[in-house]
Design an enzyme around this catalytic site. Structure first.
Site: not given
Ligand code: PEP
Ligand code: MG
Length: 870
Positions: A23, A92, A101, A103, A336, A454, A560, A616, A743, A762, A764-765, A767, A829, A849
């Site tokens: 402040k 203050r 909040g 002090m 601000r 799904h 897919r 795939r 995966e 690729s 498959g995070t 699975d 992916c 990618y």
């Protein structure tokens, strides 16, 4: 170390945060730019540390404070304790790292039995003067003298009862005057001596109290929780109070330097004459637009406009400014960076670049990826949302705002649409047959399923709002009702879904669609120049592929193919293929599917205009395709020319206890190689056809759920054989890459070997997360919520990549894959491909990618740019 304890605002700057606190540094900075800030000074954080040891204020400090007060008195021509023109100050706390909040703060210090009369005369407002004094006594007694607050509150309540009023603001001036006497008696009883009538004594006691509050239990706990050093200390800022209620040439207001909802470059704000800040907030009087200040006080208005521009130049961002005018003099209380909508964030960032205030890279960092997400989806009107009733809460599975009647089957949704009604598909969980209903619905609500269920995956892919795993709701699809907390709602009940928060509201809450505007495209263009990571989309059909390209995707990272099987005219053939009794029957069903697949791929290749398309091969847990219910089974049996009981036996044989770990992915190719052969044929026939029509193609065939090099080699051999057959038949060849998904944890760990067989990986995070944690993608919603509540997890690992566990597997597989094959292409992916924090991680570990739903492509482009810039 210097022994300067006290710094006038004019002596500091923004850089002196560690000495002056947030402040104090901010006020010093505003003063340094030349703003008229109500004068004051800050006592250093180092003084607080010394106080903690000595537990008393020392003579040099008191001298410095005395001197600083003298300066303020001279500047304002007011006096501490002066009856006619009293100087009042606020005291203050101001920590180096904000501790909101935690002090204490004291306002209107300097009020006494005598100076309150001065305040009454100058403001011509007895009620205001007495109310300020009684608040000050209460605050000071509580913070500095340790008098329990309840005693004051009780008296205030009694007074309101006596006067027969409800709100504090309705109490009479006379009543408040009497209350002051009562408050002073309380102080004397509890504290043992009278309320101090000397402003200097008040000030010293207040400074000590703020120093002490650094060490109060709640502040200690807060610092422990947030890892803040207990030895930093708090600064104390003492600032003169200015009053906007001193007559017609006083006032107060708030203004933004640009329109915070649209970003338009024009001052936007409100003010009230002869008023205090609270009057603006309380909404009793209607404030006027800032432009009208030019009528009542042209000089002040001109000064304000000039200063607002100066502030933007200085802070290089849109500012939110609080000001007060006291007797025709303009004071700035705060400035601000202004909060803004998504639309304003983009426009302001681009405009500031065009105005030469910031660089393109800075503009890219100014816009939050979540802003981009908001821009692409309808949102609720915030006022309407604030008034709406929350019925239940689930997972925020796909962003957006949806409203409509609740319907419990795809058919009912379609019928509602035909009647011209908006519909929301409400299901216990969705399955492949719901796809048409999901397309036609405004939004999807499911009682079960997680962030990668799904419903969630499909809804995100379509850009449809979805709330999944809403355990508060019990859905009875047969009775066509849903129940929440014992209350039952029927078909057509109007509800609203917020896919960004997971909340379900009663009734139709008003929505709005933000406009994108030129700024959006400009910013996205800058993001593309800045980023290293490629961005592709997950798309399974030409419409999504076109959308992906329109959103700037550079290819398809995951097509897919099982989603292609869900469609009305194909699911029967898919089921006949899965449930075939002989190789001939299976071949016949596959032959039926081939032309459909081929035409799908033709459409996708055409839409992608030569960009890479990773297709795939089939990866369903087989159970997703099995027929449900008597009539579906009977229809299928008759189309296959077999007895229902025979079909039922075959279905039972295919049923699995644990389908996600069962007969799916490339395992299906090992047991039924004809399926992958049909798909590969469809891909290549389509590619050759598109090339023949004069367009480029870049197909990449991807094998799912691989666990070992040997397994991949086996499947690849089948595929390579089919490719050779197709090329021989068509008497042509085209380049085609073959790669795999990583995966399963085993695939990640053995990536060095697997890379011998793969031109690309690729990740498959979805699975990989499921199998690394052992958390089911579809069933973990309820306990993940508990883990989040208990702080065991910070965020669901299905939403944002678990960098230390799952991420570590990806990181080593990236390094190992490259070691074997330096040219290997590496992407991701899973759903994490659209999550900004995960994108930053993938950028760091050197992926080529990310691939995500078309609707998240713009988010990913910006997040990828930010990852590079940071
Ligand atoms: C994955 O597992 O991350 C993936 C992309 O495949 P799916 O979600 O289709 O299992
Ligand atoms: Mg998978």
């Amino acid at each position: 170390m210097t022994n300067q304890y006290v710094y006038a605002f004019s002596e500091g700057s923004a850089e002196m945060r560690s000495t002056l606190g947030g402040k104090g540094a901010n006020l010093a900075e505003m003063t340094a730019i030349g703003l008229r800030v109500p004068p004051g000074f800050t006592i250093s954080t180092q003084s607080c540390i010394r106080y903690q040891q000595e537990r008393a204020l020392w003579p040099e400090l008191l001298e410095d404070v005395q001197h600083a007060i003298g300066e303020v008195e001279r500047e304002l021509n007011k006096g501490f304790g002066n009856k006619q023109s009293p100087l009042l100050v606020s005291v203050r706390s101001g920590a180096v790292i904000s501790m909101p909040g935690m002090m204490d703060t004291i306002l209107n210090l300097g009020l006494t039995d005598e100076t309150v009369i001065g305040l009454r005369e100058t403001t011509q407002d007895a009620r205001f003067a007495y109310d300020s004094y009684r608040r000050f006594i209460q605050m000071f007694a509580d913070v500095a003298l340790g008098v329990p607050r309840v005693r004051f509150e009780l008296e205030l309540e009694r007074l309101k009862e006596r006067e027969g009023v409800e709100a504090d603001t309705e109490i009479s001036a006379e009543g408040l005057r009497g209350l002051i006497d009562t408050y002073k008696t309380i102080v004397e009883e509890e504290y043992g001596s009278p309320f101090p009538q000397d402003p200097t004594t008040q000030l010293h006691q207040a400074i000590e109290a703020v120093f002490r509050s650094w060490d109060n239990p709640r502040a200690r706990v807060y610092r422990d929780l947030n890892g803040i050093d207990h030895n930093l200390g708090t600064a104390v800022t003492v600032q003169s109070m200015v009053f906007g209620n001193k007559g017609p040439t006083s006032g107060t207001g708030v203004a933004f330097t640009r329109d915070p909802s649209t970003g338009k470059a024009a001052l936007f704000g409100e003010f009230l004459l002869n008023a205090q800040g609270e009057d603006v907030v309380a909404g009793i009087r209607t404030p006027k637009p800032i432009a009208e200040l030019a009528n009542s006080m042209p000089e002040v208005h001109r000064e304000f406009v000039e200063t607002a521009a100066l502030l933007e130049q200085h802070y290089r961002d849109m500012q939110d400014i609080e000001f007060t005018i006291e007797d025709g003099t303009l004071y700035f209380l705060q400035t601000r960076s202004g909060k803004r909508t998504a639309m304003a964030a983009v426009r302001v960032a681009v405009d500031l670049v065009n105005e030469g205030m910031i660089t393109r890279n800075e503009a890219l960092k100014r816009v939050e990826p979540a802003h981009i997400d908001q821009l692409l989806h309808p949102t609720f009107n915030p006022d309407a949302l604030a008034k709406a009733t929350v019925l239940a809460s689930g997972l925020p599975a796909s962003p957006g705002a949806a409203t409509g009647g609740a319907f419990f089957s795809a058919a009912a949704v379609l019928e509602a649409n035909e009647r011209g009604e908006k519909a929301i598909l409400v299901r216990a969980e969705t399955s492949p047959e719901d796809i048409e209903g999901m397309v036609a619905a405004q939004g999807v609500l499911t009682a079960r399923g997680g962030m990668t269920s799904h419903a969630a995956v499909v809804a995100r892919g379509m850009g449809t709002c979805c709330v999944a795993g809403c355990a508060d709701i019990h859905v009875d699809e047969v009775a066509k009702t849903f129940t929440i907390n014992g209350k039952t709602f029927g078909e057509g009940t109007k509800i609203s879904l917020d896919g960004s928060t997971g909340k379900v509201y009663a009734g139709l809450v008003e929505t709005k669609l933000p406009e994108l505007g030129d700024s959006f495209d400009i910013l996205m263009g800058w993001a593309d120049e800045a980023r290293r990571l490629g961005v592709r989309a997950n798309a399974d059909n030409p419409v999504d592929a076109e959308r992906a390209v329109a959103f700037g995707a550079e290819g398809i990272g995951l097509c897919r193919t099982e989603h292609m099987f869900f469609e009305e005219n194909r699911i029967a053939a898919v089921r006949r293929m899965i449930l075939a009794g002989s190789a001939e029957e299976r071949t016949a069903a596959l032959a039926e599917l081939l032309p459909h697949q081929r035409s799908d791929f033709v459409g996708i290749f055409e839409a992608m205009g030569g960009r890479p398309v990773t297709i795939r091969l089939l990866d369903p847990p087989l159970h997703e395709f099995l027929p449900h219910g008597e009539s579906e089974i009977a229809d299928l049996a008759s189309s296959m020319g077999i007895d229902v009981s025979v079909l039922e036996t075959r279905i039972r044989q295919l049923e699995e206890f644990n389908p996600m770990l069962g007969h799916r992915g490339c395992r299906l190719a090992v047991t039924h190689p004809a399926i992958y052969r049909m798909q590969v044929r469809a891909i290549l026939e389509a590619a050759v056809q598109v090339v023949a029509s004069g367009h480029a193609v870049d197909p990449e065939i991807m094998i799912p759920l691989v666990t070992s090099e040997t397994e991949l080699a086996w499947v690849k051999e089948e595929i390579a054989d089919e490719i050779a057959l197709v090329f021989a038949e068509l008497e042509t060849t085209i380049p085609v890459k073959i790669g795999t998904m990583i995966e399963t944890p085993r695939a990640a760990i053995t990536a060095k070997a697997i890379a011998h067989e793969a031109e690309f990986f690729s990740f498959g995070t979805n699975d990989l997360t499921q199998m690394t944690f052992g958390f089911s993608r579809d069933d973990s919603g309820p306990f993940i919520s508990a883990y989040l509540d208990e702080g065991i997890l910070d965020i669901s690992p299905f939403e944002s990549i678990d960098q230390t566990g799952v991420g570590e597997l990806v990181r080593t597989a990236v390094a190992d894959g490259r070691e074997t094959n330096p040219d290997i292409k590496l992407g991701i992916c899973g759903e994490h491909g659209g999550d900004p924090a995960s994108i930053t991680f993938f950028n760091t570990i050197g992926l080529d990618y990310v691939s995500c739903s078309p609707w998240r492509v713009c988010v990913a482009r910006l997040a990828a740019a930010q990852a590079t810039l940071n």
